[in-house]
Design a protein around this motif. Structure first.
Motif, PDB file in Angstrom:
ATOM      1  N   GLU A 115       0.813  -1.214   0.000  1.00 44.62           N
ATOM      2  CA  GLU A 115       0.000   0.000   0.000  1.00 44.62           C
ATOM      3  C   GLU A 115       0.849   1.268   0.000  1.00 44.62           C
ATOM      4  OE1 GLU A 115      -4.414  -0.898   1.846  1.00 44.62           O
ATOM      5  OE2 GLU A 115      -2.788  -0.415   3.233  1.00 44.62           O
ATOM      6  N   ASN A 116       1.986   1.221   0.673  1.00 43.29           N
ATOM      7  CA  ASN A 116       2.845   2.407   0.756  1.00 43.29           C
ATOM      8  C   ASN A 116       4.049   2.315  -0.179  1.00 43.29           C
ATOM      9  OD1 ASN A 116       1.212   3.477   2.869  1.00 43.29           O
ATOM     10  ND2 ASN A 116       2.283   2.167   4.330  1.00 43.29           N
ATOM     11  N   ASN A 117       4.042   1.338  -1.076  1.00 44.29           N
ATOM     12  CA  ASN A 117       5.188   1.122  -1.951  1.00 44.29           C
ATOM     13  C   ASN A 117       5.135   2.092  -3.132  1.00 44.29           C
ATOM     14  OD1 ASN A 117       7.063   0.062  -3.892  1.00 44.29           O
ATOM     15  ND2 ASN A 117       6.960  -1.915  -2.854  1.00 44.29           N
ATOM     16  N   PRO A 118       6.122   2.989  -3.255  1.00 42.34           N
ATOM     17  CA  PRO A 118       6.090   3.976  -4.338  1.00 42.34           C
ATOM     18  C   PRO A 118       6.289   3.373  -5.719  1.00 42.34           C
ATOM     19  CG  PRO A 118       8.196   4.067  -3.185  1.00 42.34           C
ATOM     20  CD  PRO A 118       7.328   3.137  -2.407  1.00 42.34           C
ATOM     21  N   ASN A 119       6.700   2.103  -5.779  1.00 41.72           N
ATOM     22  CA  ASN A 119       6.919   1.450  -7.066  1.00 41.72           C
ATOM     23  C   ASN A 119       5.663   0.786  -7.626  1.00 41.72           C
ATOM     24  OD1 ASN A 119       9.726   2.080  -7.062  1.00 41.72           O
ATOM     25  ND2 ASN A 119      10.060   0.418  -5.611  1.00 41.72           N
ATOM     26  N   VAL A 120       4.585   0.796  -6.852  1.00 41.85           N
ATOM     27  CA  VAL A 120       3.312   0.223  -7.292  1.00 41.85           C
ATOM     28  C   VAL A 120       2.337   1.363  -7.552  1.00 41.85           C
ATOM     29  CG1 VAL A 120       1.360  -1.240  -6.666  1.00 41.85           C
ATOM     30  CG2 VAL A 120       3.683  -1.931  -6.036  1.00 41.85           C
ATOM     31  N   ASP A 121       1.828   1.425  -8.769  1.00 44.60           N
ATOM     32  CA  ASP A 121       0.962   2.536  -9.156  1.00 44.60           C
ATOM     33  C   ASP A 121      -0.512   2.291  -8.874  1.00 44.60           C
ATOM     34  OD1 ASP A 121       2.983   4.322 -10.506  1.00 44.60           O
ATOM     35  OD2 ASP A 121       3.272   2.495 -11.674  1.00 44.60           O
ATOM     36  N   LYS A 122      -0.949   1.040  -8.962  1.00 42.41           N
ATOM     37  CA  LYS A 122      -2.373   0.765  -8.771  1.00 42.41           C
ATOM     38  C   LYS A 122      -2.564  -0.635  -8.204  1.00 42.41           C
ATOM     39  CE  LYS A 122      -6.834   1.631 -10.926  1.00 42.41           C
ATOM     40  NZ  LYS A 122      -7.520   2.275 -12.077  1.00 42.41           N
ATOM     41  N   ILE A 123      -3.482  -0.745  -7.234  1.00 45.94           N
ATOM     42  CA  ILE A 123      -3.790  -2.027  -6.608  1.00 45.94           C
ATOM     43  C   ILE A 123      -5.251  -2.353  -6.883  1.00 45.94           C
ATOM     44  CG2 ILE A 123      -3.872  -3.335  -4.460  1.00 45.94           C
ATOM     45  CD1 ILE A 123      -1.783  -1.392  -3.327  1.00 45.94           C
ATOM     46  N   TYR A 124      -5.507  -3.576  -7.334  1.00 42.34           N
ATOM     47  CA  TYR A 124      -6.859  -4.035  -7.633  1.00 42.34           C
ATOM     48  C   TYR A 124      -7.254  -5.107  -6.618  1.00 42.34           C
ATOM     49  CZ  TYR A 124      -5.670  -1.955 -12.151  1.00 42.34           C
ATOM     50  OH  TYR A 124      -5.262  -1.103 -13.144  1.00 42.34           O
ATOM     51  N   HIS A 125      -8.455  -4.992  -6.075  1.00 43.28           N
ATOM     52  CA  HIS A 125      -8.926  -5.951  -5.069  1.00 43.28           C
ATOM     53  C   HIS A 125      -9.569  -7.156  -5.749  1.00 43.28           C
ATOM     54  CE1 HIS A 125     -10.482  -7.569  -1.371  1.00 43.28           C
ATOM     55  NE2 HIS A 125     -11.723  -7.531  -1.837  1.00 43.28           N
ATOM     56  N   PHE A 126      -9.126  -8.351  -5.356  1.00 45.60           N
ATOM     57  CA  PHE A 126      -9.621  -9.589  -5.961  1.00 45.60           C
ATOM     58  C   PHE A 126     -10.647 -10.256  -5.065  1.00 45.60           C
ATOM     59  CE2 PHE A 126      -9.447 -14.215  -6.491  1.00 45.60           C
ATOM     60  CZ  PHE A 126      -9.713 -14.325  -7.849  1.00 45.60           C
ATOM     61  N   GLU A 127     -11.754 -10.676  -5.659  1.00 47.40           N
ATOM     62  CA  GLU A 127     -12.746 -11.527  -5.008  1.00 47.40           C
ATOM     63  C   GLU A 127     -13.034 -12.692  -5.939  1.00 47.40           C
ATOM     64  OE1 GLU A 127     -15.840  -9.191  -2.590  1.00 47.40           O
ATOM     65  OE2 GLU A 127     -15.224  -7.775  -4.159  1.00 47.40           O
ATOM     66  N   LYS A 128     -13.198 -13.893  -5.379  1.00 49.26           N
ATOM     67  CA  LYS A 128     -13.183 -15.097  -6.208  1.00 49.26           C
ATOM     68  C   LYS A 128     -14.519 -15.441  -6.868  1.00 49.26           C
ATOM     69  CE  LYS A 128     -13.906 -18.316  -2.327  1.00 49.26           C
ATOM     70  NZ  LYS A 128     -13.314 -19.458  -1.602  1.00 49.26           N
ATOM     71  N   GLU A 129     -15.596 -14.705  -6.532  1.00 43.42           N
ATOM     72  CA  GLU A 129     -16.869 -14.984  -7.186  1.00 43.42           C
ATOM     73  C   GLU A 129     -16.758 -14.670  -8.679  1.00 43.42           C
ATOM     74  OE1 GLU A 129     -16.509 -13.209  -4.511  1.00 43.42           O
ATOM     75  OE2 GLU A 129     -17.635 -14.206  -2.911  1.00 43.42           O
ATOM     76  N   LYS A 130     -17.361 -15.528  -9.497  1.00 47.91           N
ATOM     77  CA  LYS A 130     -17.225 -15.406 -10.952  1.00 47.91           C
ATOM     78  C   LYS A 130     -17.651 -14.032 -11.460  1.00 47.91           C
ATOM     79  CE  LYS A 130     -18.646 -17.602 -15.298  1.00 47.91           C
ATOM     80  NZ  LYS A 130     -19.439 -18.713 -15.908  1.00 47.91           N
ATOM     81  N   SER A 131     -18.780 -13.526 -10.967  1.00 45.41           N
ATOM     82  CA  SER A 131     -19.282 -12.235 -11.453  1.00 45.41           C
ATOM     83  C   SER A 131     -18.324 -11.102 -11.100  1.00 45.41           C
ATOM     84  CB  SER A 131     -20.665 -11.950 -10.868  1.00 45.41           C
ATOM     85  OG  SER A 131     -20.608 -11.868  -9.450  1.00 45.41           O
ATOM     86  N   LYS A 132     -17.693 -11.197  -9.928  1.00 46.73           N
ATOM     87  CA  LYS A 132     -16.767 -10.144  -9.502  1.00 46.73           C
ATOM     88  C   LYS A 132     -15.443 -10.223 -10.263  1.00 46.73           C
ATOM     89  CE  LYS A 132     -18.912  -9.488  -5.006  1.00 46.73           C
ATOM     90  NZ  LYS A 132     -18.778  -9.545  -3.531  1.00 46.73           N
ATOM     91  N   ILE A 133     -15.025 -11.438 -10.605  1.00 39.75           N
ATOM     92  CA  ILE A 133     -13.833 -11.591 -11.450  1.00 39.75           C
ATOM     93  C   ILE A 133     -14.099 -10.968 -12.817  1.00 39.75           C
ATOM     94  CG2 ILE A 133     -12.385 -13.264 -12.676  1.00 39.75           C
ATOM     95  CD1 ILE A 133     -12.709 -15.130 -10.284  1.00 39.75           C
ATOM     96  N   GLN A 134     -15.269 -11.238 -13.359  1.00 35.22           N
ATOM     97  CA  GLN A 134     -15.608 -10.684 -14.671  1.00 35.22           C
ATOM     98  C   GLN A 134     -15.665  -9.155 -14.638  1.00 35.22           C
ATOM     99  OE1 GLN A 134     -19.263 -12.911 -15.149  1.00 35.22           O
ATOM    100  NE2 GLN A 134     -18.308 -14.369 -16.573  1.00 35.22           N
ATOM    101  N   LYS A 135     -16.219  -8.609 -13.564  1.00 34.33           N
ATOM    102  CA  LYS A 135     -16.301  -7.155 -13.429  1.00 34.33           C
ATOM    103  C   LYS A 135     -14.909  -6.540 -13.313  1.00 34.33           C
ATOM    104  CE  LYS A 135     -18.389  -3.521 -10.567  1.00 34.33           C
ATOM    105  NZ  LYS A 135     -19.251  -3.249  -9.371  1.00 34.33           N
ATOM    106  N   LEU A 136     -14.064  -7.152 -12.492  1.00 33.71           N
ATOM    107  CA  LEU A 136     -12.692  -6.657 -12.329  1.00 33.71           C
ATOM    108  C   LEU A 136     -11.933  -6.742 -13.645  1.00 33.71           C
ATOM    109  CD1 LEU A 136     -10.254  -5.721 -10.620  1.00 33.71           C
ATOM    110  CD2 LEU A 136      -9.846  -8.141 -10.064  1.00 33.71           C
TER     111      LEU A 136
END
Length: 351
Positions: A89-110
């Motif tokens: 979260e505080n790493n300056p080398n990472v520009d964007k973090i995406y939250h993963f949830e394993k439900e099929k519909s949420k994977i498709q949305k992500l």
């Protein structure tokens, strides 16, 4: 045993069907030789760490730093979940973090969201791909996908060869070289502030439990180690673990003695801060070892010895010259040479 065998057979069928559906990629873009990043105009890279494993994420930080040192304008995105998110979260080398949830519909949305951002390269280091992982990789629609030992997959454009019998940093080094990144260090990084403790004593962090029972120390062994530590002067022991284990950890602390206490952590960054402050960490093979490695902390880590089928000790050993490793018989974590523990504690705490 019968039910387990049935599950294994069903899993093979599910994976085979999943691969039949998802192991394809269109269009397949040509790869220009030489420096992959420069010659193929790579401006964004997405890393899949959707398993949420904290230790793996700590090790990944060497990759993020190496890429940004050479190509500071490349966008780095990471898919993850749970406590692993806190590591970056505080790493300056990472520009964007995406939250993963394993439900099929949420994977498709992500995946739809990510596809709209048009990543140039998707990176997956999985040993085994679940069907939902195949779907996620396919639907993210990166220009190029790279995986480990995926030469026979249509879904992947590039493959890094690795036999999983050497340290994990070698795999990540092979990957960096494959895409044209020169790296000068395998050091891990966590950006966090150390904990302020009102004590002049030496702080010992004792972490009893790993991610599964087979790689955890028994309560009796933890008490034995704690009592041995308290033979030395100016010591305070902080016992850490998941809040669900609070009762057991509190009882362990009570049995060790008054200079030992259970230290509750509300987040992974609380544990990071405590380890960053500690003078010594004693832990089995788990995330605490890699966090301690990031700060070059003195540690004693207990690992199950490798055999023909198990190779975690070599692959996930602490990446630090400050670490002392004790190997236990692969059948039981408590079956190690006690004299080694005594020796390493004496070397660290005497004087």
């Amino acid at each position: 045993m019968l039910w387990r065998n049935i599950q294994n057979v069903m899993r093979k069928y599910r994976l085979a069907i999943g691969r039949y559906i998802w192991d394809r990629k269109s269009p397949k873009e040509c790869i220009v030789g030489g420096n992959f990043i420069e010659n193929n105009t790579i401006t964004s890279i997405l890393f899949l760490r959707q398993d949420g494993k904290v230790g793996d994420m700590v090790v990944h930080t060497m990759i993020f730093r190496a890429i940004k040192e050479q190509y500071p304008n490349i966008k780095i995105g990471v898919i993850t979940k749970g406590a692993a998110r806190g590591i970056i979260e505080n790493n300056p080398n990472v520009d964007k973090i995406y939250h993963f949830e394993k439900e099929k519909s949420k994977i498709q949305k992500l995946a739809k969201q990510i596809a709209e951002e048009k990543y140039d390269l998707l990176v997956d280091f999985s040993i085994m791909l679940r069907v939902r992982d195949m779907m996620l990789i396919s639907l993210c629609k990166a220009r190029y996908n790279i995986g480990v030992n995926r030469d026979d997959w249509e879904l992947f454009d590039l493959s890094v060869l690795f036999d999983f019998h050497s340290h994990i940093t070698n795999l990540y080094g092979f990957f960096l070289t494959k895409i044209g990144v020169e790296y000068h260090s395998t050091k891990y990084e966590i950006f966090n502030e150390p904990l302020e403790l009102e004590t002049y004593n030496r702080v010992i962090v004792l972490n009893p439990y790993a991610s599964n029972r087979h790689r955890s120390l028994s309560d009796d062994m933890v008490i034995k180690i704690g009592k041995e530590i308290l033979k030395y002067q100016d010591i305070e022991i902080y016992i850490v673990g998941e809040s669900s284990k609070k009762t057991s950890l509190t009882e362990i602390a009570r049995n060790i003695g008054e200079k030992a206490k259970y230290y509750p952590t509300k987040s992974i960054l609380d544990l990071v801060s405590l380890i960053q402050r500690a003078d010594l960490i004693v832990s089995p093979d788990t995330a605490a070892v890699h966090i301690a490695s990031a700060f070059d902390k003195k540690m004693i880590s207990v690992y199950l010895e490798d055999n023909e089928e198990i190779y975690y000790a070599k692959m996930w050993a602490p990446n630090s010259s400050q670490a002392k490793i004790i190997y236990a018989n692969h059948e039981n974590m408590d079956w190690f040479v006690w004299e080694e523990m005594e020796q390493y504690l004496r070397m660290t705490l005497e004087g």
